[in-house]
Design a protein around this motif. Sequence first.
Motif, PDB file in Angstrom:
ATOM      1  N   LEU A 193      51.756   8.125  32.011  1.00 50.50           N
ATOM      2  CA  LEU A 193      51.560   6.721  31.671  1.00 50.50           C
ATOM      3  C   LEU A 193      50.205   6.215  32.153  1.00 50.50           C
ATOM      4  O   LEU A 193      49.489   5.506  31.427  1.00 50.50           O
ATOM      5  CB  LEU A 193      52.651   5.878  32.318  1.00 50.50           C
ATOM      6  N   CYS A 194      49.844   6.572  33.352  1.00 54.64           N
ATOM      7  CA  CYS A 194      48.564   6.145  33.914  1.00 54.64           C
ATOM      8  C   CYS A 194      47.414   6.637  33.044  1.00 54.64           C
ATOM      9  O   CYS A 194      46.508   5.878  32.700  1.00 54.64           O
ATOM     10  CB  CYS A 194      48.381   6.702  35.322  1.00 54.64           C
ATOM     11  N   ALA A 248      42.419   1.490  28.126  1.00 54.93           N
ATOM     12  CA  ALA A 248      41.497   0.511  28.706  1.00 54.93           C
ATOM     13  C   ALA A 248      40.057   0.905  28.434  1.00 54.93           C
ATOM     14  O   ALA A 248      39.218   0.069  28.059  1.00 54.93           O
ATOM     15  CB  ALA A 248      41.744   0.405  30.208  1.00 54.93           C
ATOM     16  N   ARG A 279      56.119  11.492  34.879  1.00 51.90           N
ATOM     17  CA  ARG A 279      56.080  10.563  33.765  1.00 51.90           C
ATOM     18  C   ARG A 279      55.082   9.437  34.056  1.00 51.90           C
ATOM     19  O   ARG A 279      54.356   8.987  33.184  1.00 51.90           O
ATOM     20  CB  ARG A 279      57.483  10.000  33.522  1.00 51.90           C
ATOM     21  N   TRP A 280      55.059   9.012  35.304  1.00 46.77           N
ATOM     22  CA  TRP A 280      54.145   7.936  35.665  1.00 46.77           C
ATOM     23  C   TRP A 280      52.686   8.379  35.502  1.00 46.77           C
ATOM     24  O   TRP A 280      51.861   7.636  34.980  1.00 46.77           O
ATOM     25  CB  TRP A 280      54.384   7.478  37.104  1.00 46.77           C
ATOM     26  N   LEU A 297      46.085   4.128  42.353  1.00 49.42           N
ATOM     27  CA  LEU A 297      45.629   2.745  42.239  1.00 49.42           C
ATOM     28  C   LEU A 297      44.175   2.606  42.666  1.00 49.42           C
ATOM     29  O   LEU A 297      43.367   1.986  41.973  1.00 49.42           O
ATOM     30  CB  LEU A 297      46.498   1.829  43.091  1.00 49.42           C
ATOM     31  N   VAL A 335      50.847   6.721  44.915  1.00 52.91           N
ATOM     32  CA  VAL A 335      50.539   5.422  44.320  1.00 52.91           C
ATOM     33  C   VAL A 335      49.190   4.909  44.821  1.00 52.91           C
ATOM     34  O   VAL A 335      48.358   4.444  44.046  1.00 52.91           O
ATOM     35  CB  VAL A 335      51.653   4.410  44.643  1.00 52.91           C
ATOM     36  N   ASP A 365      57.650  10.738  38.732  1.00 51.14           N
ATOM     37  CA  ASP A 365      56.236  10.644  39.069  1.00 51.14           C
ATOM     38  C   ASP A 365      55.373  11.317  38.013  1.00 51.14           C
ATOM     39  O   ASP A 365      54.282  10.840  37.695  1.00 51.14           O
ATOM     40  CB  ASP A 365      55.978  11.250  40.453  1.00 51.14           C
ATOM     41  N   VAL A 392      42.067  13.120  39.894  1.00 52.45           N
ATOM     42  CA  VAL A 392      43.184  12.934  40.820  1.00 52.45           C
ATOM     43  C   VAL A 392      44.508  13.096  40.085  1.00 52.45           C
ATOM     44  O   VAL A 392      45.424  13.771  40.553  1.00 52.45           O
ATOM     45  CB  VAL A 392      43.108  11.551  41.493  1.00 52.45           C
ATOM     46  N   ARG A 411      47.262   4.622  29.884  1.00 52.86           N
ATOM     47  CA  ARG A 411      46.752   3.267  30.115  1.00 52.86           C
ATOM     48  C   ARG A 411      45.249   3.274  30.359  1.00 52.86           C
ATOM     49  O   ARG A 411      44.521   2.406  29.871  1.00 52.86           O
ATOM     50  CB  ARG A 411      47.443   2.657  31.326  1.00 52.86           C
ATOM     51  N   LEU A 412      44.801   4.239  31.127  1.00 54.52           N
ATOM     52  CA  LEU A 412      43.373   4.301  31.423  1.00 54.52           C
ATOM     53  C   LEU A 412      42.589   4.615  30.157  1.00 54.52           C
ATOM     54  O   LEU A 412      41.523   4.056  29.917  1.00 54.52           O
ATOM     55  CB  LEU A 412      43.101   5.358  32.496  1.00 54.52           C
TER      56      LEU A 412
END
Lengths: 184, 184
Positions: free
Chosen positions: B163-164, B171, B159-160, B102, B98, B157, B115, B167-168
Amino acid sequence: MAVREGLLVLLGEGPRHGYDLRNEFEARTGALWRLNSGQVYTTLERLERDGLAESSPDGDDASGRRRNYRLTAAGAEELRRWLGAHARDGELPRDDLVMKILLAASGDPRLAGEVISAHRHQLLERLQEVRREQRRVAGGMAARLVADVQIVRLEADLRWLDLCEQRLRDANRGGTDRPGRRES
Amino acid sequence: MAVREGLLVLLGEGPRHGYDLRNEFEARTGALWRLNSGQVYTTLERLERDGLAESSPDGDDASGRRRNYRLTAAGAEELRRWLGAHARDGELPRDDLVMKILLAASGDPRLAGEVISAHRHQLLERLQEVRREQRRVAGGMAARLVADVQIVRLEADLRWLDLCEQRLRDANRGGTDRPGRRES
DNA sequence: CGACACATGTAACACGTTACATGATTTG
DNA sequence: CAAATCATGTAACGTGTTACATGTGTCG
């Protein structure tokens, strides 16, 4: 051991002083990670001790209070290593939930059932809470990603609890594993 | 702060001495959690210091080396509290993965991409590895549950990470969030 | 002036980790 | 006898956490 590396990442983008690092750190993690100022400075000291960073008084600062930190070559290397996929990421799941289930499950099976259902309720509540917050505030990117990771992980743990229940049921219905102790 | 409570659970089933606790602990967690003997004894000392356990020489032991530990009333209460769903379970996700995402995500978006993909590969490898082991050895219940939790969490993780990335991408394609810093 | 943000630190403590020391008892 | 197992501990270190101390600059 993540604060240390977190600061490393920030320093990787350029020299900074402690106070600034603290603010950036909190802003970027969506206030997920609250840093006490003291920790920033002690961590910076450790980085310097380990040769990953070095510091000097900030020339731009009139009052000369600020102390500027920057990465050393070793620090840059360490950062690169960490940002890649290094060993410590694959850590074993050592947390309260797992501990409870494992220990309780191998003891009294009825206790196990209670623990599982108590936590299922708690996790469901947390899940709803996070989802509600996610919709309500819709903060910056960091906050969104934090909400995302919480959601997927809560869902994972819920799925695990279901699996545990199922396995315990199967075992009790006459599997090879006795629910009692000494299963080595 | 889970070793402490782990020992509490074991003591909750009856008095035991340190060496025995260590063995039970490792057996029940499927060797997920390796305890150095030293840690058992220091933790027991702390439990006693905090009034959660008390000890006395073991009468059944001929050589009188063994020291028997048992819960106090306060210890039993603390155990009950912990086995229920207490606050510290709902902890925020503070771990390397995380942290990396982040901090990297709010910095250089290209770094973020790297990353993410590096870790996706790592997580996939770990996932396959765990699945392979799970099929091969098929140890006791504890080992099975440990494998299960690893799998569901690795999947979460992964899946996360997806998602990241999404989202990026959103954005960068012109959302309200600039990818640069200072998104307070 | 008073409040607040800036800026750096010290001290004490918690837990977890590892390495090492020390002996008694059992077993091949 | 030698080695493994039983059994208890000490010492040193690492990180994270909190509370507290200290002082400067700025702005209403």
